[in-house]
Design an enzyme around this catalytic site. Structure first.
Site, PDB file in Angstrom:
ATOM      1  N   GLY A   1       0.723  -1.179  -0.033  1.00 27.28           N
ATOM      2  CA  GLY A   1      -0.082   0.043  -0.220  1.00 27.28           C
ATOM      3  C   GLY A   1       0.962   1.201  -0.004  1.00 27.28           C
TER       4      GLY A   1
ATOM      5  N   GLY B   1      -0.714   4.429   0.246  1.00 22.69           N
ATOM      6  CA  GLY B   1      -1.475   5.551   0.697  1.00 22.69           C
ATOM      7  C   GLY B   1      -0.585   6.614   1.736  1.00 22.69           C
TER       8      GLY B   1
ATOM      9  N   ALA C   1      -0.691   6.186   4.876  1.00 25.17           N
ATOM     10  CA  ALA C   1       0.338   5.188   5.952  1.00 25.17           C
ATOM     11  C   ALA C   1       1.172   4.600   5.283  1.00 25.17           C
ATOM     12  CB  ALA C   1      -0.662   4.393   6.667  1.00 25.17           C
TER      13      ALA C   1
ATOM     14  N   HIS D   1     -20.912   8.727   6.059  1.00 23.87           N
ATOM     15  CA  HIS D   1     -20.480  10.119   5.970  1.00 23.87           C
ATOM     16  C   HIS D   1     -21.916  10.975   5.686  1.00 23.87           C
ATOM     17  CE1 HIS D   1     -18.876  13.652   4.917  1.00 23.87           C
ATOM     18  NE2 HIS D   1     -17.588  13.536   5.516  1.00 23.87           N
TER      19      HIS D   1
ATOM     20  N   ARG E   1     -19.951  12.754  12.509  1.00 21.27           N
ATOM     21  CA  ARG E   1     -20.768  12.233  11.426  1.00 21.27           C
ATOM     22  C   ARG E   1     -21.656  11.162  11.630  1.00 21.27           C
ATOM     23  NH1 ARG E   1     -14.940  11.398   8.226  1.00 21.27           N
ATOM     24  NH2 ARG E   1     -14.713  13.335   7.590  1.00 21.27           N
TER      25      ARG E   1
ATOM     26  N   GLU F   1      -5.918   2.808   7.860  1.00 20.46           N
ATOM     27  CA  GLU F   1      -7.288   2.379   7.972  1.00 20.46           C
ATOM     28  C   GLU F   1      -7.292   1.013   8.192  1.00 20.46           C
ATOM     29  OE1 GLU F   1      -9.785   4.001   4.730  1.00 20.46           O
ATOM     30  OE2 GLU F   1     -11.538   2.990   5.627  1.00 20.46           O
TER      31      GLU F   1
ATOM     32  N   ARG G   1     -15.068   7.822  13.515  1.00 16.40           N
ATOM     33  CA  ARG G   1     -13.843   8.518  13.404  1.00 16.40           C
ATOM     34  C   ARG G   1     -14.563  10.163  13.402  1.00 16.40           C
ATOM     35  NH1 ARG G   1     -11.679  10.709   9.040  1.00 16.40           N
ATOM     36  NH2 ARG G   1     -12.758   9.536   7.821  1.00 16.40           N
TER      37      ARG G   1
END
Lengths: 252, 659, 224
Positions: free
Chosen positions: B41, B43, B45, B267, B338, B444, B454
């Site tokens: 990955g 992203g 992170a 969301h 949210r 995530e 979150r």
């Protein structure tokens, strides 16, 4: 409510970089106007798969106009024609008319060989960034963020330059296959910020050298890149890159 | 079973991380060169971890499925990133950020992890500024902030509406720097297919080259997965099309526990669904709630007219508008977290007040702020979001619609909740290590920091905290005793077996030769997930859902059709392999949701609510992290283990955003 | 050497030579204007710029600039052609922003070179070259009688048409070339972009008009 439209779709099929490639055609029926262009291609692929055929391959991911993955040349314009900058995924079928012929091609440039159909290899852009598109900053404990004051105007301009999504539309549109808008946007972002100044000369030289090495063409200021850029990057960036590069070379 | 040792360091919560770092084991520079780390990955992170590990001197192999690391979906985060800088002098502090995050997570996060997150948040901003991330500035040249849901201070740093993009490009540039230095080797258009375990430790992966279609083996001393969340199990979500949970599921099947899968964030401000051909939902930044007011009509007849398309939102005058968030939550108003905002929207729509043709939308209105601030300031703040909204819906929220009794009304946006982020993930301890030794999960795809919900602008914070400031330290505590272990050969039987299993799976799927496309089955999965395992869950619904998921698995196994061959690019095969894992994931979410007989954060069980319709937690029975262990087959129900939550610094209370 | 082996360096060569050629055209055009008012004045200049050592040296330098500009143009175009790859788009739709001239600089350049050849044949060959080989009456009129050559050349309508085409091509070439050179040298930005653009159109127009009036005057009323 948007009306449904029907049209003829011509889409490029090419099985690998060495294959000659050809257009396939299909009549698309009753596509709702609020379908995005890529969703329309999803519909095409559902049809193809249901007929036992291989789907049309194209790059796409976020579908919000930010990842820069989508890369379709639609009716002669990278990402298709919209009033303001937008990527293919932000193009909606309401922009087309009933009975239109829509031609979909891949980015065509020596720097971006075709992998399959309209999926092209843009690793050249990564290589250019790797050559110097960064500020060398060790992870750890840099000074407090507010210790570097940056005038709002400079920060805003750097932000505009940094908006580039690396989609390659600039190269696709350029009759010279030049990557100057892409390279200059990154160079400009970092040249405008005090953090980027120490490496500015090295960066401009290294990135341009890599760009040349990878076979991108020479910019002739036709402005086609800026006209099709989904993020409205300006060729003022190219002037800035030229300035940085020439100054760096003259100081050598 | 593996032991669930969270390895939380001793001492007061504010000193745990400092103590940990002071006493952890380190690897000396000469040895770092001999240790390999796989990071899957790229992203926030993944890229930040790969860059930081490379910079420290480890040899890193970094994988992504896209054509470039810069495409990772972190790029789509719009709003901002939180940090406890207190630059605005509004009383912010590390403790307050920690407290807000724990409270926002409905007291289901691990306290020590969250404190550490808040603690390193300031360093993230410093690091990003040093990299040249063009954060918004004030005229004096200092950093600007905006406020976000779930907080009473302005602590969110932003770069226009493209904060995720800028942070990711920062991490990407750090990564590129290391690729250039030769410490990180990048593999783009590679997809992880399985985790390889040798003698009980994660020692490598099998990856598929998506261009050639070939399976390849990679060995390393440790494996880090940073592959994001599982929102696409719902088919329609704000995730990118390529987002998948396959890497996480591979780890889960190989013995890593999966924690709190039921915590899925919905969301509140997405563009409503428009038709059945839709493949993806678009998020409008939560920052819109700073100046936008959310409402539905007060009168049912107005709502009906809206649904029939007879009138527009701007035709309804102020006195007939129900600003339900401001009404129900006077203290936080439109800036409630949210989960609260999403449920409130659903509640109004369920009551028949929905405002579009499907009855599944509410208004987000800028009339008041445009009248107060002027259109220029509003456009400066949200111009690009307005453009984006207009591009998609053909409606411009900055355009004057009409004047009623001297009050100017602008076209409101329509929004509706959609699956956005998954708080659950691979269980990790304080060191971000999973129950499989040598396997780490960051960003995530782990579960640790957000509890049951979150807060906005916290995902970017967590991704970068894990990648820059946590994992590069904690992984050394593991690698310190690996320095004598020589590099592995990928010829080991474990690698051969893992590769064979993957090849068998691919062959099996290719040979089903049924009639259904991958997407058609995925859509069915999405319908079931949204209907039965979505925003409002019930025991009965979940049981039906589980039953339907079994049917979908059967459908998948028997009726799937993948055209083409395993050679070269085969996008249908890629999607099929991912769908295989989404189905397993869907079941896992349902099992967890069924087990958790309470409502908290993103998990809302309709049986457990107060009379006013608020979530009703059950701290007595469910004050734990639910960890699920795979039982060797997708047909068997997973087994639950519990990690009890221990709160020392915070008093657990009922969340209150009313006063 | 970065002026050969980097794309921006090669462009710098194009810009600098191009700007120098514009400067030359400015001088040349100003000089031509004299022919509108005074035969003697014009011929005095011709005399001054005859086969004197400084005039020959300047001519050689000018030729060098032009050759460099042309060689680089072909070199860059060849590279750019390669950079586009072997496949061409089936459908193209040039954006409005893109000026026709900017896409056809080489073609325009070729027209200009052909025009230049004609021009050299009509004037330079009979004037400076004639003096250099010491045959001042080679073209039928004395080599120092530039005015006479102008009158002779533009009394022929074929030449007039060819010269007008040539000057038109030059105009297109310059409207893009001028600001493009400035852009390449980096003296441009968001604010200056439009300014340079207008300056280059105005300047090219004035420049080309300077040549055109002379052609027009002699074509319409000869040496009157």
């Amino acid at each position: 409510m948007d009306k449904n439209i029907s049209f003829k779709l011509r889409y490029w099929r090419q099985n690998g970089p060495k294959d000659k490639g050809h257009f396939d055609e299909r009549e698309m029926k009753d596509i709702p106007g609020d379908t995005s262009f890529l969703e329309m291609l999803d519909i095409l692929n559902e049809e193809l798969v249901s007929e036992g055929k291989e789907p049309f391959v194209f790059d796409h991911d976020c579908r919000e106009g930010i990842c820069g993955m989508c890369s379709l040349y639609i009716n002669g314009t990278p990402h298709g024609k919209t009033e303001r900058g937008a990527t293919t995924c932000q193009l909606y079928m309401r922009k087309f008319k009933d009975g239109d012929t829509i031609t979909v091609e891949p980015w065509r440039s020596a720097g971006f060989p075709v992998i399959k159909d309209c999926m092209v290899d843009r690793t050249a852009f990564d290589k250019i960034i790797q050559a110097g598109g960064y500020v060398t900053a060790r992870t750890g404990q840099p000074q407090d963020a507010n210790a570097i004051l940056i005038p709002k105007q400079d920060a805003d301009e750097a932000m505009d330059c940094a908006s580039c999504i690396g989609c390659g539309a600039c190269v696709a549109a350029c009759k010279n296959g030049s990557a100057m808008l892409f390279v200059s946007s990154k160079v400009s972002q970092l040249a405008l910020l005090p953090q980027g100044r120490p490496e500015a000369a090295r960066r401009a030289k290294a990135m341009v050298a890599k760009m040349d090495e990878l076979g991108f063409g020479n910019c002739t200021n036709t402005r086609a890149c800026e006209a099709v850029c989904p993020k409205c990057e300006s060729i003022a960036n190219i002037a800035r890159l030229n300035r940085e590069f020439i100054a760096a070379k003259l100081n050598d | 079973m593996a032991t669930l040792d969270s390895k939380i360091p001793a001492g007061p919560v504010a000193e745990k991380w400092t103590n940990y770092k002071a006493h952890q084991k380190l690897v000396n520079p000469a040895n770092k060169r001999r240790l390999d780390v796989i990071v899957v990955g790229t992203g926030l992170a993944g890229a930040s971890a790969a860059a930081s590990l490379g910079e420290m001197g480890f040899r890193v192999f970094n994988f992504c499925i896209q054509d470039s690391p810069r495409r990772a979906h972190s790029i789509a985060a719009q709003g901002g990133i939180n940090a406890a800088k207190n630059y605005q002098n509004d009383g912010d502090s590390v403790y307050r950020l920690f407290y807000d995050t724990v409270k926002g997570g409905d007291y289901r996060a691990r306290e020590a992890n969250v404190y550490r997150l808040a603690e390193v948040s300031n360093s993230i901003i410093d690091q990003c500024v040093a990299q040249g991330v063009p954060f918004a500035r004030e005229y004096g040249g200092m950093l600007a902030n905006r406020s976000f849901g779930g907080a009473q201070v302005s602590r969110t740093f932003y770069a226009k509406g493209q904060t995720g993009q800028q942070l990711l490009l920062g991490a990407y540039s750090a990564l590129s720097c290391q690729v250039n230095a030769g410490t990180v080797k990048l593999y783009t258009r590679y997809e992880m297919m399985d985790l390889v375990i040798v003698d009980g430790r994660a020692r490598g992966i099998i990856a598929r080259n998506l261009v050639t279609g070939k399976l390849e083996r990679f060995a390393a001393h440790a494996v880090v997965i940073a592959t994001g969340g599982y929102g696409n199990a719902y088919f329609l979500s704000t995730n990118a099309m390529g987002c998948n949970c396959s890497a996480a599921m591979q780890c889960y099947r190989k013995g890593a526990y999966f924690a709190n899968p039921a915590y899925v964030q919905i969301h509140p401000t997405c563009i409503p669904v428009h038709g059945d051909k839709q493949s993806k939902l678009t998020l409008m930044s939560e920052s819109l709630r700073n100046d936008g007011r959310i409402w539905v009509p007060k009168k049912k007849e107005d709502a009906l007219k809206l649904q029939k398309g007879e009138i527009q939102g701007s035709d309804i005058p102020e006195e007939d508008r129900d600003y339900y968030l401001e009404r129900r939550y006077p203290a936080f108003g439109n800036l409630v977290p949210r989960d609260v905002a999403s449920r409130a929207a659903k509640e109004r729509c369920d009551a028949g007040m929905g405002v579009n043709n499907t009855g599944l939308a509410v208004f987000l209105d800028f009339s008041e702020s445009i009248n107060r601030l002027g259109i220029d300031i509003v456009l400066q703040r949200y111009g690009n979001l307005f453009d984006m909204y207009e591009e998609i819906t053909d409606v411009n929220p900055g355009e004057l619609a009409k004047e009623i009794n001297g009050v100017k009304y602008y076209h409101p946006m329509m929004i509706y909740p959609a699956i956005h982020y998954t708080m659950g993930g691979i269980w990790v301890d304080y060191e971000l290590q999973t129950t499989v030794k040598g396997l780490f999960a960051i960003g995530e795809c782990n579960f640790s920091d957000h509890g049951a919900n979150r807060l906005g602008a916290s995902a970017l914070m967590q991704g970068l905290a894990d990648g820059y400031f946590v994992l590069p330290y904690t992984i050394q505590n593991y690698l310190a005793d690996q320095i004598t272990v020589p590099r592995f050969s990928t010829e080991l039987p474990e690698f051969a077996e893992a590769e064979k299993n993957v090849q068998d799976l691919i062959n099996r799927l290719m040979n089903i030769k049924g009639k259904k496309s991958v997407d058609s089955i995925h859509k069915e999965l999405g319908h079931v997930m949204w209907e039965y395992v979505g925003m409002g869950r019930t025991e009965e619904g979940l049981k039906i859902g589980l039953q339907k998921l079994k049917e979908i698995r059967k459908d998948f196994e028997n009726n799937l059709f993948i055209p083409g061959t395993t050679e070269g690019v085969n996008i249908e095969l890629e999607k099929a392999l991912r769908l295989n894992d989404f189905i397993t994931m869907g079941e896992l979410i349902a099992y967890d949701a069924l087990n958790r007989n309470e409502s908290c954060g993103g998990h809302f069980r309709e049986e457990y609510q107060t009379e006013e319709g608020e979530a009703k937690r059950d701290d007595e029975n469910f004050f734990y992290v639910a960890c699920w262990e795979y039982q060797g087959s997708d047909d068997k129900a997973p087994v639950l283990y519990k990690e009890p939550l221990v709160y020392e610094a915070i008093k657990v209370q009922t969340r209150n955003y009313k006063s | 050497m970065w002026l050969c082996n980097s794309s921006i360096g090669r462009k710098v060569v194009m810009s600098v030579t191009g700007l120098a050629l514009i400067l030359f055209l400015t001088f040349h055009g100003s000089m031509n204007l004299v022919a509108l008012f005074s035969k003697e004045g014009y011929n005095m200049i011709c005399e001054f710029l005859g086969a004197n050592w400084y005039a020959v040296a300047a001519t050689l330098a000018l030729a060098g600039l032009a050759v460099l500009h042309i060689l680089y143009a072909f070199w860059l175009t060849l590279q750019n052609y390669r950079a586009r790859g072997k496949d061409r788009y089936a459908v193209t739709d040039t954006p409005k922003k893109v000026e026709w001239a900017s896409q056809n600089m080489l073609a325009l350049g070729v027209v200009i070179v052909l025009g230049l050849a004609l021009h050299l044949f009509n004037f330079w060959y009979n004037m400076m070259f004639a003096e250099l080989i010491h045959q001042p009456m080679m073209g039928g009129i004395h080599a120092a009688d530039g005015y006479g050559y102008i009158a002779q050349t533009f009394s022929n309508p074929v030449y007039v048409v060819l010269y007008v085409i040539w000057l038109l091509a030059l105009w297109f070439h310059l409207t893009h070339g001028f600001w493009s050179a400035i852009q390449t040298l980096g003296w441009n930005g968001k604010v200056w972009f439009n300014r340079w653009h207008i300056i280059s159109v105005v300047y090219s127009t004035v420049l080309v008009l300077m040549f055109l009036v002379v052609v027009a005057k002699f074509a319409l009323c000869g040496a009157c």
